[in-house]
Motif scaffolding. Structure first.
Motif, PDB file in Angstrom:
ATOM      1  N   UNK A 580       0.834  -1.207   0.000  1.00  0.00           N
ATOM      2  CA  UNK A 580       0.000   0.000   0.000  1.00  0.00           C
ATOM      3  C   UNK A 580       0.869   1.257   0.000  1.00  0.00           C
ATOM      4  N   UNK A 581       1.949   1.228   0.774  1.00  0.00           N
ATOM      5  CA  UNK A 581       2.851   2.385   0.804  1.00  0.00           C
ATOM      6  C   UNK A 581       3.548   2.559  -0.547  1.00  0.00           C
ATOM      7  N   UNK A 582       3.879   1.430  -1.182  1.00  0.00           N
ATOM      8  CA  UNK A 582       4.488   1.511  -2.507  1.00  0.00           C
ATOM      9  C   UNK A 582       3.486   2.088  -3.510  1.00  0.00           C
ATOM     10  N   UNK A 583       2.230   1.646  -3.410  1.00  0.00           N
ATOM     11  CA  UNK A 583       1.189   2.178  -4.293  1.00  0.00           C
ATOM     12  C   UNK A 583       1.035   3.682  -4.107  1.00  0.00           C
ATOM     13  N   UNK A 584       1.134   4.140  -2.869  1.00  0.00           N
ATOM     14  CA  UNK A 584       0.984   5.573  -2.597  1.00  0.00           C
ATOM     15  C   UNK A 584       2.059   6.396  -3.296  1.00  0.00           C
ATOM     16  N   UNK A 585       3.273   5.837  -3.398  1.00  0.00           N
ATOM     17  CA  UNK A 585       4.338   6.588  -4.075  1.00  0.00           C
ATOM     18  C   UNK A 585       4.005   6.798  -5.543  1.00  0.00           C
ATOM     19  N   UNK A 586       3.372   5.807  -6.186  1.00  0.00           N
ATOM     20  CA  UNK A 586       2.964   5.967  -7.578  1.00  0.00           C
ATOM     21  C   UNK A 586       1.799   6.950  -7.692  1.00  0.00           C
ATOM     22  N   UNK A 587       0.869   6.858  -6.772  1.00  0.00           N
ATOM     23  CA  UNK A 587      -0.303   7.735  -6.827  1.00  0.00           C
ATOM     24  C   UNK A 587       0.087   9.193  -6.627  1.00  0.00           C
ATOM     25  N   UNK A 588       1.084   9.443  -5.787  1.00  0.00           N
ATOM     26  CA  UNK A 588       1.538  10.835  -5.604  1.00  0.00           C
ATOM     27  C   UNK A 588       2.058  11.417  -6.914  1.00  0.00           C
ATOM     28  N   UNK A 589       2.768  10.598  -7.678  1.00  0.00           N
ATOM     29  CA  UNK A 589       3.288  11.074  -8.955  1.00  0.00           C
ATOM     30  C   UNK A 589       2.157  11.338  -9.945  1.00  0.00           C
ATOM     31  N   UNK A 590       1.174  10.447  -9.948  1.00  0.00           N
ATOM     32  CA  UNK A 590       0.019  10.669 -10.822  1.00  0.00           C
ATOM     33  C   UNK A 590      -0.716  11.939 -10.424  1.00  0.00           C
ATOM     34  N   UNK A 591      -0.877  12.152  -9.120  1.00  0.00           N
ATOM     35  CA  UNK A 591      -1.582  13.337  -8.631  1.00  0.00           C
ATOM     36  C   UNK A 591      -0.860  14.617  -9.041  1.00  0.00           C
ATOM     37  N   UNK A 592       0.457  14.589  -8.938  1.00  0.00           N
ATOM     38  CA  UNK A 592       1.231  15.787  -9.286  1.00  0.00           C
ATOM     39  C   UNK A 592       0.982  16.205 -10.732  1.00  0.00           C
ATOM     40  N   UNK A 593       0.976  15.213 -11.635  1.00  0.00           N
ATOM     41  CA  UNK A 593       0.745  15.517 -13.051  1.00  0.00           C
ATOM     42  C   UNK A 593      -0.697  15.963 -13.273  1.00  0.00           C
ATOM     43  N   UNK A 594      -1.649  15.282 -12.652  1.00  0.00           N
ATOM     44  CA  UNK A 594      -3.054  15.628 -12.848  1.00  0.00           C
ATOM     45  C   UNK A 594      -3.361  17.026 -12.316  1.00  0.00           C
ATOM     46  N   UNK A 595      -2.795  17.386 -11.173  1.00  0.00           N
ATOM     47  CA  UNK A 595      -3.013  18.738 -10.632  1.00  0.00           C
ATOM     48  C   UNK A 595      -2.361  19.796 -11.509  1.00  0.00           C
ATOM     49  N   UNK A 596      -1.199  19.446 -12.073  1.00  0.00           N
ATOM     50  CA  UNK A 596      -0.535  20.377 -12.983  1.00  0.00           C
ATOM     51  C   UNK A 596      -1.363  20.611 -14.239  1.00  0.00           C
ATOM     52  N   UNK A 597      -2.081  19.554 -14.654  1.00  0.00           N
ATOM     53  CA  UNK A 597      -2.923  19.649 -15.841  1.00  0.00           C
ATOM     54  C   UNK A 597      -4.330  20.163 -15.513  1.00  0.00           C
ATOM     55  N   UNK A 598      -4.513  20.675 -14.297  1.00  0.00           N
ATOM     56  CA  UNK A 598      -5.794  21.247 -13.853  1.00  0.00           C
ATOM     57  C   UNK A 598      -6.913  20.191 -13.844  1.00  0.00           C
ATOM     58  N   UNK A 599      -6.580  19.002 -13.414  1.00  0.00           N
ATOM     59  CA  UNK A 599      -7.558  17.917 -13.382  1.00  0.00           C
ATOM     60  C   UNK A 599      -7.836  17.497 -11.931  1.00  0.00           C
ATOM     61  N   UNK A 600      -7.988  18.494 -11.047  1.00  0.00           N
ATOM     62  CA  UNK A 600      -8.225  18.209  -9.636  1.00  0.00           C
ATOM     63  C   UNK A 600      -9.467  17.343  -9.429  1.00  0.00           C
ATOM     64  N   UNK A 601     -10.519  17.648 -10.170  1.00  0.00           N
ATOM     65  CA  UNK A 601     -11.768  16.901 -10.009  1.00  0.00           C
ATOM     66  C   UNK A 601     -11.586  15.438 -10.406  1.00  0.00           C
ATOM     67  N   UNK A 602     -10.845  15.199 -11.488  1.00  0.00           N
ATOM     68  CA  UNK A 602     -10.586  13.819 -11.916  1.00  0.00           C
ATOM     69  C   UNK A 602      -9.792  13.068 -10.848  1.00  0.00           C
ATOM     70  N   UNK A 603      -8.835  13.762 -10.238  1.00  0.00           N
ATOM     71  CA  UNK A 603      -8.011  13.132  -9.200  1.00  0.00           C
ATOM     72  C   UNK A 603      -8.866  12.746  -7.990  1.00  0.00           C
ATOM     73  N   UNK A 604      -9.698  13.659  -7.535  1.00  0.00           N
ATOM     74  CA  UNK A 604     -10.548  13.368  -6.375  1.00  0.00           C
ATOM     75  C   UNK A 604     -11.538  12.251  -6.689  1.00  0.00           C
ATOM     76  N   UNK A 605     -12.043  12.252  -7.912  1.00  0.00           N
ATOM     77  CA  UNK A 605     -12.981  11.204  -8.317  1.00  0.00           C
ATOM     78  C   UNK A 605     -12.280   9.841  -8.339  1.00  0.00           C
ATOM     79  N   UNK A 606     -11.040   9.821  -8.802  1.00  0.00           N
ATOM     80  CA  UNK A 606     -10.280   8.567  -8.847  1.00  0.00           C
ATOM     81  C   UNK A 606     -10.002   8.054  -7.430  1.00  0.00           C
ATOM     82  N   UNK A 607      -9.606   8.960  -6.526  1.00  0.00           N
ATOM     83  CA  UNK A 607      -9.366   8.565  -5.140  1.00  0.00           C
ATOM     84  C   UNK A 607     -10.638   8.014  -4.506  1.00  0.00           C
TER      85      UNK A 607
END
Length: 637
Positions: A580-607
């Motif tokens: 789970x901790x390893x998965x979180x490291x990947x998800x943080x990277x995905x979140x960083x890109x999605x937030x940079x691309x202004x996709x906050x809503x998509x990120x929250x929906x995915x979580x």
């Protein structure tokens, strides 16, 4: 209630992601468990804005944490890890928890600060004062007061006080018993008691449960102290007799221990007394050297490093002359001993020490013939070739290189590789640059890698042929045709030891093609090869997938996010807290890109979807709750 000090505000800006980046996901997770279980005690803020605390693990550990001017966290601890451990993470989290709850945190009394910050050299060194750095040292003023007190006491009062210490502190009683027995000349009684302590200390293997924070490490400190007492009292020979027992029983104990070297360190600390015992012993100097050599040669766990250092010190050449003769006789008469590293390993080490003895005795002329005689017995071609190159006997070196490669290329790939590296050294010394380039290309063909690709580039650029060589190397990876068999190959073909692709590799080699494209910062090529690789059921995902996502994050953000999500979901499917901790490291990277691309809503929906799909995995939900870029301590609390 203690005064509320000026708080180190820089700690308050930390997020959970910062702690994971600092210590790693596993250590950070363990530190959080420690903090939640209330294991952090005596937390205080130091005068320079750092933190100190006591953390309860398998023992009580003293911890100090600081953040430098660049925002980099550093911690020191009295646990075996010493630096940036789970106890440091727990200390930071306890501080953040208290600040978030607006609970007061006291200032540290300078006398209570458990550790003084040291440079990296000090931490890695052998400072004899380090052993006492964990406990409070008496100041000079206090020592002066104690001296005055003792000088004013009567003999009866002193005896009474010491007897009180004897009853209260077993260590004091034991040391006094040592003194009594030595003054009475009863060395036998002391050594018998020490043998019993050695048997007791070595009777149980060490072990560590890092997840549970529990474990057992045998304590050899008392043994070490008594060896020192015996040595100071002039009984060096008795120390050596005990040393043999420590080496034998300690080796057996380390072999059965399941820890990360803590038991070996304890055993080694006692063995470290033996070099001084050898120097003070009644043995002739040559016998001292042979005593140490036997211990080092029979040491599979590097417990006798102090004795190896003793052998590296200056000793009389006459003594080394005797040792050299004794070792040469062993080589001529002894059979190969069994070793976990192979039947030839022990003989090879014996040869190395024989060479050292010959060097120290001034008998250099005997070394090269010995190396030649042993090369085929133990496949020690590298040792021989290295000496031939140092003597600039390049023709002889090349002859032995080819002989050694033929003997080792099937069963001892590492030796064959070292010999080919030696041939490269010869060609560079001869300034034969086309041959240097060919050797690098051959190595690339045997086992393609980005490093070998870069080596080929440097060699080919010297000859101004890199554009053509690069194209042939990539064609080889993609189609399988060896570079020197391609029409535009600009160099001669190999004349000996024609290289073949190692069996573990297959062509086309999409992984290396992708890694080269990443190395050359060409995201378009990265995706071209990534999309072409075969999708086999066993192929799975690896660190290469993560590297691809990082490389194309700006060029193709959607594909990068998709890869990171897939990696995370594969880890989640393992249903283990560490995963789970390893998965979180990947998800943080995905979140960083999605937030940079202004996709906050998509990120929250995915979580939200992940939480919904895994409602029964409580540990996962705790990890998902940490996936925030906001500081752990909210501003304006």
């Amino acid at each position: 209630m203690p005064d509320k000090p000026t708080l180190p505000r820089h700690f308050e800006s930390l997020s959970w992601d910062d702690l994971v980046t600092w210590a790693g996901s596993k250590i950070a997770g363990r530190g959080r468990d420690y903090q939640r279980k209330g294991r952090v005690k005596a937390l205080a803020v130091t005068a320079d804005g750092g933190l100190i605390a006591s953390v309860i693990g398998s023992e009580r550990y003293a911890v100090q944490v600081r953040m430098d001017a660049e925002g980099i966290l550093k911690s020191q601890c009295t646990c075996p890890y010493e630096l940036d451990c789970k106890h440091g993470v727990a200390t930071v989290l306890e501080y953040l928890a208290r600040v978030g709850q607006d609970r007061p945190i006291p200032k540290a009394d300078p006398r209570d600060e458990p550790l003084a910050w040291k440079s990296d050299d000090d931490i890695d060194g052998d400072d004899e004062d380090d052993a006492d750095a964990c406990g409070p040292a008496l100041s000079r003023d206090v020592l002066a007061q104690v001296d005055t007190l003792l000088s004013e006491m009567t003999k009866a009062d002193l005896v009474k006080m010491i007897l009180g210490f004897v009853e209260k502190y077993p260590e004091v009683a034991s040391e006094l018993q040592d003194t009594v027995q030595l003054r009475a000349g009863d060395v036998a009684a002391l050594t018998a008691r020490l043998r019993e302590e050695i048997r007791e200390a070595s009777s149980e293997p060490g072990w560590q449960d890092r997840w549970g924070g529990e474990g057992y490490t045998p304590d050899y400190s008392g043994i070490r102290d008594r060896l020192e007492t015996l040595l100071t009292a002039g009984h060096a020979d008795a120390v050596l007799d005990l040393g043999k027992e420590i080496i034998e029983s300690g080796t057996n104990q380390v072999e059965t221990s399941e820890d990360e070297g803590e038991t070996a360190m304890e055993v080694s600390s006692s063995i470290a007394v033996l070099p001084r015992a050898l120097s003070a012993s009644s043995l002739p100097e040559a016998e001292r050297l042979l005593w140490a050599l036997d211990a080092v040669l029979d040491d599979p766990f590097d417990l006798c490093a102090a004795l190896a250092d003793y052998l590296g010190e200056k000793h009389a050449s006459a003594a080394w002359n005797i040792v050299a003769d004794a070792l040469l006789k062993r080589l001529a008469t002894e059979k190969f001993r069994k070793s976990e590293f192979g039947s030839a390993y022990w003989r090879d080490q014996l040869t190395n020490w024989t060479i050292h003895a010959l060097e120290q005795a001034g008998r250099q002329r005997e070394i090269l013939p010995l190396c030649e005689a042993e090369a085929e017995k133990t496949d020690s071609y590298v040792r021989l070739v290295t000496r031939l190159i140092a003597l600039e006997r390049f023709a002889d070196a090349e002859r032995w290189i080819h002989k050694g490669v033929q003997a080792t290329h099937k069963d001892r790939l590492g030796t064959a590789s070292q010999l080919r590296d030696a041939l490269l050294v010869v060609r560079i010394r001869q300034q034969d640059w086309p041959a240097v380039a060919i050797l690098h290309v051959e190595e690339f063909v045997r086992s393609p890698s980005v490093q070998d690709f870069e080596n080929c580039k440097k060699a080919a650029q010297r000859l101004d042929i890199w554009t053509i060589v690069r194209r042939t190397l990539l064609e080889y990876l993609a189609g399988g045709q060896q570079p020197w068999k391609q029409p535009e190959w600009p160099l001669p073909a190999p004349d000996k030891d024609t290289p073949q692709l190692e069996q573990r590799d297959t062509l086309p080699n999409f992984s290396i093609l992708i890694e080269i494209a990443i190395h050359e910062k060409n995201p378009e090529e990265v995706l071209r090869w990534y999309d072409r690789r075969p999708q086999r059921p066993f192929f799975g995902y690896s660190t290469l997938d993560e590297d691809v996502a990082t490389a194309v994050a700006s060029y193709a953000p959607d594909q990068a996010v998709s890869i990171w999500k897939t990696l995370a979901e594969r880890e989640i499917a393992r249903t283990k807290p560490s995963a789970y901790h390893e998965a979180a490291s990947y998800l943080r990277k995905a979140a960083k890109v999605m937030l940079r691309e202004k996709r906050e809503a998509d990120w929250e929906q995915y979580l939200a979807r992940l939480r919904s799909e895994h409602l029964r995995k409580k540990r996962l939900l705790e990890v998902l709750d940490t996936l925030s870029a906001e500081p752990t301590v909210k501003k304006g609390r």
